[in-house]
Design a protein around this motif. Structure first.
Motif, PDB file in Angstrom:
ATOM      1  N   ASN A 200       0.823  -1.207   0.000  1.00 24.40           N
ATOM      2  CA  ASN A 200       0.000   0.000   0.000  1.00 24.40           C
ATOM      3  C   ASN A 200       0.858   1.258   0.000  1.00 24.40           C
ATOM      4  O   ASN A 200       0.511   2.272  -0.613  1.00 24.40           O
ATOM      5  CB  ASN A 200      -0.930  -0.002   1.215  1.00 24.40           C
ATOM      6  CG  ASN A 200      -2.067  -0.993   1.060  1.00 24.40           C
ATOM      7  OD1 ASN A 200      -2.390  -1.415  -0.053  1.00 24.40           O
ATOM      8  ND2 ASN A 200      -2.684  -1.366   2.164  1.00 24.40           N
ATOM      9  N   TRP A 201       1.998   1.191   0.709  1.00 28.44           N
ATOM     10  CA  TRP A 201       2.922   2.326   0.709  1.00 28.44           C
ATOM     11  C   TRP A 201       3.471   2.575  -0.702  1.00 28.44           C
ATOM     12  O   TRP A 201       3.710   3.717  -1.109  1.00 28.44           O
ATOM     13  CB  TRP A 201       4.052   2.039   1.690  1.00 28.44           C
ATOM     14  CG  TRP A 201       5.204   2.988   1.596  1.00 28.44           C
ATOM     15  CD1 TRP A 201       5.180   4.345   1.754  1.00 28.44           C
ATOM     16  CD2 TRP A 201       6.564   2.643   1.297  1.00 28.44           C
ATOM     17  NE1 TRP A 201       6.443   4.862   1.582  1.00 28.44           N
ATOM     18  CE2 TRP A 201       7.315   3.844   1.301  1.00 28.44           C
ATOM     19  CE3 TRP A 201       7.224   1.439   1.052  1.00 28.44           C
ATOM     20  CZ2 TRP A 201       8.682   3.877   1.059  1.00 28.44           C
ATOM     21  CZ3 TRP A 201       8.586   1.466   0.811  1.00 28.44           C
ATOM     22  CH2 TRP A 201       9.298   2.677   0.815  1.00 28.44           C
ATOM     23  N   ARG A 202       3.648   1.482  -1.469  1.00 25.20           N
ATOM     24  CA  ARG A 202       4.199   1.611  -2.812  1.00 25.20           C
ATOM     25  C   ARG A 202       3.177   2.063  -3.846  1.00 25.20           C
ATOM     26  O   ARG A 202       3.543   2.359  -4.994  1.00 25.20           O
ATOM     27  CB  ARG A 202       4.783   0.261  -3.272  1.00 25.20           C
ATOM     28  CG  ARG A 202       5.977  -0.214  -2.451  1.00 25.20           C
ATOM     29  CD  ARG A 202       6.577  -1.477  -3.039  1.00 25.20           C
ATOM     30  NE  ARG A 202       7.167  -1.239  -4.339  1.00 25.20           N
ATOM     31  CZ  ARG A 202       6.705  -1.724  -5.486  1.00 25.20           C
ATOM     32  NH1 ARG A 202       5.607  -2.484  -5.502  1.00 25.20           N
ATOM     33  NH2 ARG A 202       7.314  -1.465  -6.625  1.00 25.20           N
ATOM     34  N   ILE A 203       1.891   2.139  -3.460  1.00 26.35           N
ATOM     35  CA  ILE A 203       0.856   2.509  -4.423  1.00 26.35           C
ATOM     36  C   ILE A 203       1.138   3.876  -5.039  1.00 26.35           C
ATOM     37  O   ILE A 203       1.045   4.066  -6.256  1.00 26.35           O
ATOM     38  CB  ILE A 203      -0.534   2.507  -3.749  1.00 26.35           C
ATOM     39  CG1 ILE A 203      -0.974   1.078  -3.441  1.00 26.35           C
ATOM     40  CG2 ILE A 203      -1.574   3.192  -4.647  1.00 26.35           C
ATOM     41  CD1 ILE A 203      -1.145   0.208  -4.649  1.00 26.35           C
ATOM     42  N   ALA A 204       1.463   4.863  -4.199  1.00 25.81           N
ATOM     43  CA  ALA A 204       1.713   6.217  -4.701  1.00 25.81           C
ATOM     44  C   ALA A 204       2.893   6.232  -5.669  1.00 25.81           C
ATOM     45  O   ALA A 204       2.877   6.950  -6.678  1.00 25.81           O
ATOM     46  CB  ALA A 204       1.965   7.166  -3.536  1.00 25.81           C
ATOM     47  N   ILE A 205       3.907   5.416  -5.371  1.00 26.34           N
ATOM     48  CA  ILE A 205       5.080   5.355  -6.249  1.00 26.34           C
ATOM     49  C   ILE A 205       4.687   4.744  -7.590  1.00 26.34           C
ATOM     50  O   ILE A 205       5.070   5.231  -8.653  1.00 26.34           O
ATOM     51  CB  ILE A 205       6.202   4.544  -5.578  1.00 26.34           C
ATOM     52  CG1 ILE A 205       6.621   5.225  -4.265  1.00 26.34           C
ATOM     53  CG2 ILE A 205       7.397   4.386  -6.512  1.00 26.34           C
ATOM     54  CD1 ILE A 205       7.598   4.421  -3.439  1.00 26.34           C
ATOM     55  N   THR A 260      11.950  -0.005  -3.786  1.00 21.20           N
ATOM     56  CA  THR A 260      10.969  -0.392  -2.764  1.00 21.20           C
ATOM     57  C   THR A 260      10.508  -1.824  -2.971  1.00 21.20           C
ATOM     58  O   THR A 260      10.175  -2.520  -2.007  1.00 21.20           O
ATOM     59  CB  THR A 260       9.767   0.569  -2.775  1.00 21.20           C
ATOM     60  OG1 THR A 260       9.183   0.591  -4.093  1.00 21.20           O
ATOM     61  CG2 THR A 260      10.195   1.985  -2.400  1.00 21.20           C
ATOM     62  N   LEU A 261      10.491  -2.284  -4.241  1.00 16.64           N
ATOM     63  CA  LEU A 261      10.137  -3.682  -4.510  1.00 16.64           C
ATOM     64  C   LEU A 261      11.184  -4.619  -3.911  1.00 16.64           C
ATOM     65  O   LEU A 261      10.855  -5.656  -3.322  1.00 16.64           O
ATOM     66  CB  LEU A 261      10.011  -3.909  -6.013  1.00 16.64           C
ATOM     67  CG  LEU A 261       9.712  -5.340  -6.467  1.00 16.64           C
ATOM     68  CD1 LEU A 261       8.394  -5.830  -5.886  1.00 16.64           C
ATOM     69  CD2 LEU A 261       9.694  -5.427  -7.987  1.00 16.64           C
ATOM     70  N   SER A 262      12.447  -4.267  -4.050  1.00 17.55           N
ATOM     71  CA  SER A 262      13.521  -5.093  -3.475  1.00 17.55           C
ATOM     72  C   SER A 262      13.408  -5.129  -1.950  1.00 17.55           C
ATOM     73  O   SER A 262      13.627  -6.183  -1.326  1.00 17.55           O
ATOM     74  CB  SER A 262      14.881  -4.530  -3.889  1.00 17.55           C
ATOM     75  OG  SER A 262      15.043  -4.613  -5.294  1.00 17.55           O
ATOM     76  N   LEU A 263      13.078  -4.000  -1.331  1.00 25.11           N
ATOM     77  CA  LEU A 263      12.880  -3.951   0.113  1.00 25.11           C
ATOM     78  C   LEU A 263      11.745  -4.875   0.529  1.00 25.11           C
ATOM     79  O   LEU A 263      11.853  -5.619   1.521  1.00 25.11           O
ATOM     80  CB  LEU A 263      12.583  -2.514   0.548  1.00 25.11           C
ATOM     81  CG  LEU A 263      12.248  -2.306   2.033  1.00 25.11           C
ATOM     82  CD1 LEU A 263      13.444  -2.675   2.906  1.00 25.11           C
ATOM     83  CD2 LEU A 263      11.830  -0.859   2.294  1.00 25.11           C
TER      84      LEU A 263
END
Length: 598
Positions: A200-205, A260-263
């Motif tokens: 969900n945090w990555r949605i904006a990205i 962020t995907l790798s994280l």
């Protein structure tokens, strides 16, 4: 890739994400249209997972059966055969599911794409003027692709994984110490919670990646469509720099997305590693204490692999689903875009035949702050020709848009044979009207196709007759490929006059009850104009005709001429009458005669 403008759909990373289940429910009717295949595919799914979970159980019995003191001739052989059959059954049911559901997925995508396409054509002209084609094209392409992903991931991945997890947990609860179940549930909860939070945090990205991708795509399309203008002003480097600015923003957003995907991947693997370690430690301790057999240890290990492999994949699927939902946001926004102009409940078809047009105190404004037409009132009797002239910006071309119901009037009404046109279906209304517009845009297809577009079911002989009537036949005869000549993007391979004549042929082929000529001969030379004028007058004979013109010599034979200025009729009458009044029309006539004098 789509350029930003004040009229584009805004990028708002804080916008609430579209919930998963409402989106899936909106897809359900398309899937349920193939309910037989859906049910059969689901049964195959369940069968495949039952076989998959049974494989480790049989393998445990084989291991224990090979222990000292067991019969080695019958039991392991039967179990080995069963083991092989279960593995094959798992693959068989999986492939059958794929075969059964393939048509469901593709037809659902087809139906949704067609619905969006139809909906876009049903939206008002204002919507299309305020949107950029490149961005809309990219939104549809990405949205339809993501809908396929959403269906596949949900029904091929999430549901099978949930069934498998449920079956594994059931075996652990029934056969082993509750600690195994607690460790498994704790790992699941932490894994799912972590995956949801970070995704969900990555949605904006992800949304920013889409926005910049669309921006660059539309920038490129706009520049290529305006190729000649770019060349006229020697601005190739300027266009490349603007495009590169959008590409740079896209590259930065895509890089952040990958980081962020790798994280996320690293965190998921850490949770799985901890869970597996705790489970194996507990199983190994049980073997050393004698409460579990070697077969039980193998079974737990196999279950862990079966559990965490799909769980790991479930994390990937969840990310893809969230990204798919982000990708289809724009397409769903298009699908839910309200129609500014819609058929009224109970709208009826406009019957073919002669039509009298009445503009009854019509007022209209594209922008409420800037009215275009003011209480405009005039009639065009059936079979008569009315011409409207006046300076640019007087509202002449707006009359055609209102007749086609691209917009609805702000005040008053437009009536056909005394009936408000809003009471007719838009399809039947537009079928009754033919137009030769001022700016003719053609499809990137053949001359024959573009002429036949006026009436797609017309025969070749009818198309050729319309071309002759528009004085196109001699021009086409000189072309090596004749009617099969392609006209290029937006008709760029033709001159302005040639495109105008194609538009005239197209309107004549449609054979409508009402004709509109919106500066129909503005791009023609005087000789061609005189030749076509005879054909236009012949085509208008017996039809209700509205001529919108700047060149007054083309309207001399009209039954009545309206002089429009700032949305109001300031003079009206026949050509000779208006000249005799020595008013606005007479002044316009004198100026044009002077300009045309040798």
């Amino acid at each position: 890739m789509r350029a930003h403008s004040s009229r584009s759909l805004p990028s708002d990373p804080s916008r609430p994400e579209r919930p998963l289940w409402p989106t899936l429910m909106s897809l359900f009717p398309y899937l349920w249209a193939y309910r037989g295949r859906v049910v059969a595919a689901l049964l195959c799914l369940v069968g495949a997972k039952l076989a998959t979970v049974a494989v480790p159980l049989v393998f445990k019995e084989i291991i224990d059966g090979l222990a000292p003191g067991q019969t080695l001739l019958v039991l392991p052989v039967a179990l080995l055969l069963l083991y092989g059959l279960l593995r094959f059954a798992s693959s068989l049911f999986t492939e059958l599911r794929e075969i059964l559901f393939a048509r469901v997925t593709q037809q659902s995508i087809r139906s949704l794409a067609l619905e969006v396409f139809r909906h876009l054509h049903a939206l008002s002209l204002r919507f299309h003027l305020e949107r950029q084609t490149g961005g809309i094209s990219r939104d549809i392409e990405r949205g339809t692709r993501s809908i396929g992903s959403l269906i596949n991931y949900t029904l091929y991945s999430i549901l099978p994984t949930l069934i498998e997890i449920g079956l594994v947990l059931a075996v652990l609860v029934v056969r082993y110490d509750p600690v195994f179940t607690l460790i498994t549930l704790a790992s699941l909860m932490v894994y799912v919670g972590f995956t949801v939070a970070v995704s969900n945090w990555r949605i904006a990205i992800r949304r920013q990646v889409n926005e910049t991708d669309s921006a660059a795509n539309t920038r490129a399309i706009d520049s290529l469509i305006n190729y000649e203008t770019v060349k006229y002003f020697n601005n190739e480097d300027y266009e490349a720099r603007r495009y590169d600015q959008d590409l740079q923003q896209w590259a930065e957003a895509a890089t952040r997305s990958q980081k962020t995907l790798s994280l996320l991947n690293l965190g998921q693997q850490a949770i799985i590693a901890i869970g597996i370690t705790l489970m194996m430690w507990q199983a190994a301790r049980g073997v050393t204490e004698g409460s579990m057999s070697v077969g039980d240890l193998v079974l737990v290990n196999a279950f862990l692999m079966q559990l965490y492999m799909p769980l790991n994949f479930l994390g990937v699927v969840y990310r893809e689903i969230r990204q798919a939902l982000t990708d289809i946001e724009r397409m769903f926004d298009l699908l839910h875009e309200g129609k500014e102009v819609a058929d009224e409940p109970g709208a009826v078809r406009l019957e073919p035949g002669p039509q009298e047009i009445h503009f009854a105190a019509v007022g209209f404004a594209y922008d409420p702050q800037r009215p275009i037409l003011h209480a405009l009132d005039f009639r065009i009797p059936a079979g008569h020709t009315i011409a409207v002239v006046g300076p640019s910006g007087a509202g002449k071309s707006t009359l055609a848009r209102l007749l086609f119901r691209f917009y609805d009037v702000s005040a008053g009404a437009i009536r056909f044979n005394g009936q408000d046109i809003r009471s007719y279906t838009q399809s039947s209304l537009r079928a009754a009207i033919g137009i030769v517009p001022q700016d003719t845009v053609l499809f990137n297809d053949t001359l024959f196709y573009n002429i036949q577009y006026g009436r797609p079911e017309a025969s070749r002989a009818e198309v050729l007759a319309a071309a002759r009537a528009a004085q196109l036949d001699s021009f086409i005869a000189r072309l090596p490929e004749g009617y099969d000549t392609r006209v290029g993007e937006r008709g760029l391979k033709l001159s302005g006059g040639e495109k105008q004549r194609v538009a005239i042929a197209r309107a004549l082929l449609k054979n409508p009850a009402i004709l509109i000529f919106d500066e129909a001969t503005s791009a023609l030379d005087s000789r061609t104009e005189q030749a076509i004028q005879v054909q236009l007058e012949a085509a208008a004979r017996g039809r209700t005709t509205l001529i919108i013109a700047h060149r007054l010599s083309t309207v001399m034979g009209a039954d009545e001429i309206l002089v429009l200025d700032e949305g109001r009729v300031v003079e009206r009458g026949r050509h000779a009458e208006l000249l005799a009044k020595d008013g606005v029309y007479a002044q316009m006539w004198a100026i044009q005669q002077q300009d045309e004098a040798p």
